[in-house]
Scaffold this motif. Structure first.
Motif, PDB file in Angstrom:
ATOM      1  N   ARG A 117       0.820  -1.208   0.000  1.00 50.70           N
ATOM      2  CA  ARG A 117       0.000   0.000   0.000  1.00 50.70           C
ATOM      3  C   ARG A 117       0.858   1.264   0.000  1.00 50.70           C
ATOM      4  N   PHE A 118       2.118   1.133   0.265  1.00 46.48           N
ATOM      5  CA  PHE A 118       3.020   2.286   0.219  1.00 46.48           C
ATOM      6  C   PHE A 118       4.396   1.781  -0.185  1.00 46.48           C
ATOM      7  N   SER A 119       5.219   2.688  -0.712  1.00 45.22           N
ATOM      8  CA  SER A 119       6.540   2.306  -1.224  1.00 45.22           C
ATOM      9  C   SER A 119       7.656   2.759  -0.300  1.00 45.22           C
ATOM     10  N   ILE A 120       7.345   2.998   0.951  1.00 44.45           N
ATOM     11  CA  ILE A 120       8.340   3.496   1.896  1.00 44.45           C
ATOM     12  C   ILE A 120       9.156   2.322   2.426  1.00 44.45           C
ATOM     13  N   PRO A 121      10.484   2.386   2.384  1.00 46.10           N
ATOM     14  CA  PRO A 121      11.289   1.306   2.972  1.00 46.10           C
ATOM     15  C   PRO A 121      11.155   1.319   4.496  1.00 46.10           C
ATOM     16  N   ALA A 122      10.910   0.149   5.090  1.00 44.98           N
ATOM     17  CA  ALA A 122      10.710   0.059   6.542  1.00 44.98           C
ATOM     18  C   ALA A 122      11.274  -1.255   7.060  1.00 44.98           C
ATOM     19  N   VAL A 123      11.797  -1.212   8.277  1.00 40.83           N
ATOM     20  CA  VAL A 123      12.360  -2.384   8.950  1.00 40.83           C
ATOM     21  C   VAL A 123      11.883  -2.363  10.396  1.00 40.83           C
ATOM     22  N   ILE A 124      11.422  -3.533  10.927  1.00 36.99           N
ATOM     23  CA  ILE A 124      11.004  -3.658  12.318  1.00 36.99           C
ATOM     24  C   ILE A 124      12.049  -4.474  13.065  1.00 36.99           C
ATOM     25  N   THR A 125      12.562  -3.898  14.165  1.00 31.21           N
ATOM     26  CA  THR A 125      13.556  -4.580  14.994  1.00 31.21           C
ATOM     27  C   THR A 125      13.133  -4.500  16.449  1.00 31.21           C
ATOM     28  N   ASP A 126      13.876  -5.244  17.289  1.00 31.48           N
ATOM     29  CA  ASP A 126      13.672  -5.091  18.722  1.00 31.48           C
ATOM     30  C   ASP A 126      14.305  -3.793  19.179  1.00 31.48           C
ATOM     31  N   THR A 127      14.028  -3.403  20.412  1.00 35.35           N
ATOM     32  CA  THR A 127      14.531  -2.108  20.908  1.00 35.35           C
ATOM     33  C   THR A 127      16.047  -2.081  21.011  1.00 35.35           C
ATOM     34  N   ALA A 128      16.677  -3.228  21.207  1.00 37.39           N
ATOM     35  CA  ALA A 128      18.143  -3.278  21.288  1.00 37.39           C
ATOM     36  C   ALA A 128      18.780  -3.314  19.911  1.00 37.39           C
ATOM     37  N   MET A 129      17.960  -3.426  18.870  1.00 39.07           N
ATOM     38  CA  MET A 129      18.416  -3.484  17.488  1.00 39.07           C
ATOM     39  C   MET A 129      19.450  -4.595  17.286  1.00 39.07           C
TER      40      MET A 129
END
Length: 441
Positions: A117-129
């Motif tokens: 629905r959108f072309s934005i690059p995104a990454v989900i990580t934990d808070t400690a990365m």
């Protein structure tokens, strides 16, 4: 000097116009990029909340197994309860056994999480990365943690509750469209700069070409102006050598007239490079003198040509006589050239009047005339319709009238086969300003 100042102003104007276009383009595209960025942030926020909702629903779905709910239902049935109470409790148990409604989760998956629905690059990580759990619009073999850190330089990450997965961070960058919009003004500036550069080169080429034509024309005009009296003087010298065959007194008068002509030619070229003084002068004597000079040089082999001056004696203008004579002389010569090959008889008429404090002179001929395209270019240096012309006479005439006399010279009317009329507008002078002993023209 005025031409060079105009050239400098034009170049400066081109540069300022390019800078103004660049600044306006940067401001406008920056505003567009900011609005698009705000929309992207809203889209990412929606996507992040959808993921958060997914986590929460998944945690709720992972509750007690079916056997637990069956035991609770049996217990409810065995209890001593009113029938209505028992039925309501069994309905609640059945609802809990089936889990929460799936419509909301299906909508989240089908409309938000799964499709692009959108072309934005995104990454989900934990808070400690330390690990990435989900990504969107990012290559599968990318270094997700490095990308997440780079994205954090652009946007603040969004925190979501991951239920059993713990708190998560949604890192996101700019969409390709936003990057294109931010780069667009620089591309536009490059294109504008290229056009300005090409325009500058073209303008410089035209100016150099006109200067070259002007120098060549000036040299030819000087030779032409000097050639007539010099040829005459050579003829008178030959007559002197014949001794008694010619009247010495008459020859001396003619030589004196040729010398005076040479002096006047020298004065004309000298005044072209300086600011000449303008003196209140009756117009009629100046026009009569030039008309008489041209009448003596009208070819006798062609159709007869009449040159008439119809200007009131009281008409007075601020003139530099030597330069103004040159203008009228060029106009009359052009009129004679325009009559070549056209059946006669022909007539050149000089008329004048005063309107609203201005002297208006008209020079009409019955020559071949010009079309509109030719009339627009007749004052341009180097432009000539004559096979052996050098295109300087009318250019000099405009310079003399426009710059030195603060007047105006234009093609008033012209049409093929109907002749041409040139119009000169000058500042009128009061008769009371005349010198009581005016110079002899």
């Amino acid at each position: 000097m005025s031409a060079y100042r105009t050239s400098t102003k034009l170049k400066l104007g081109l540069i300022l116009a390019a800078v103004a276009i660049g600044v306006a383009s940067l401001a406008f595209t920056q505003r567009l990029a900011d609005r698009l960025e705000a929309q992207d942030e809203q889209a990412v926020e929606l996507w992040a909340r959808a993921i958060e909702f997914q986590f929460q629903v998944s945690a709720q779905a992972a509750g007690p197994g079916p056997e637990v709910w069956d035991g609770i239902a049996e217990a409810v049935r065995a209890a001593d309860l009113a029938p209505s109470r028992r039925d309501s409790l069994l309905a609640a148990v059945d609802t809990l056994r089936d889990g929460p409604p799936s419509d909301g989760l299906d909508f989240v998956f089908s409309e938000i999480v799964e499709p692009d629905r959108f072309s934005i690059p995104a990454v989900i990580t934990d808070t400690a990365m330390t690990a990435a759990s989900l990504w969107r619009n990012v290559p599968d073999d990318a270094d997700f943690l490095r990308l997440a850190r780079e994205m954090d330089d652009v946007h603040e990450p969004i925190r979501i509750e991951g239920a059993g997965f713990g708190e998560q961070l949604v890192h996101y960058g700019e969409s390709p469209l936003a990057r294109m919009i931010r780069l667009f003004p620089y591309v536009q500036l490059g294109v504008v700069a290229l056009f300005v550069f090409v325009g500058y080169l073209g303008f410089s080429y035209v100016r150099r070409s006109e200067q070259s034509s002007l120098w060549v024309g000036m040299a030819k005009e000087a030779a032409h102006q000097l050639g007539t009296p010099l040829s005459s003087m050579i003829g008178w010298v030959e007559l002197l050598r014949l001794g008694d065959a010619a009247d010495p007194e008459m020859i001396a008068d003619e030589l004196e007239a040729d010398v005076d002509r040479l002096r006047r030619v020298a004065d004309r070229f000298e005044k072209i490079g300086s600011v000449p003084a303008l003196v209140p002068t009756p117009v009629r004597p100046v026009l009569d003198a030039v008309a008489d000079y041209i009448r003596r040089r009208v070819p006798t082999s062609g159709p007869p040509v009449a040159i008439d001056v119809d200007v009131p004696d009281w008409l007075t203008a601020r003139l530099n006589v030597e330069l103004f004579e040159w203008v009228i002389e060029n106009l009359l010569k052009n009129a004679l050239d325009a009559m070549e090959g056209v059946p006669g008889p022909h007539e050149i008429t000089l008329t004048g009047t005063e309107l609203s404090g201005e002297v208006v002179l008209l020079v009409r001929d019955t020559g071949k005339g010009m079309d509109r395209a030719t009339a627009r270019h007749v004052f341009r240096p180097g432009f000539s319709t004559k096979r052996r012309g050098w295109g300087l006479g009318l250019s000099l005439a405009r310079r003399i009238i426009d710059e030195y006399h603060a007047g105006q010279i234009t093609v008033d009317t012209s049409a093929p086969g109907e002749g041409t009329t040139f119009k000169i507008v000058l500042d009128a002078a009061d008769v009371g300003e005349l010198d009581p002993e005016p110079a002899v023209v």
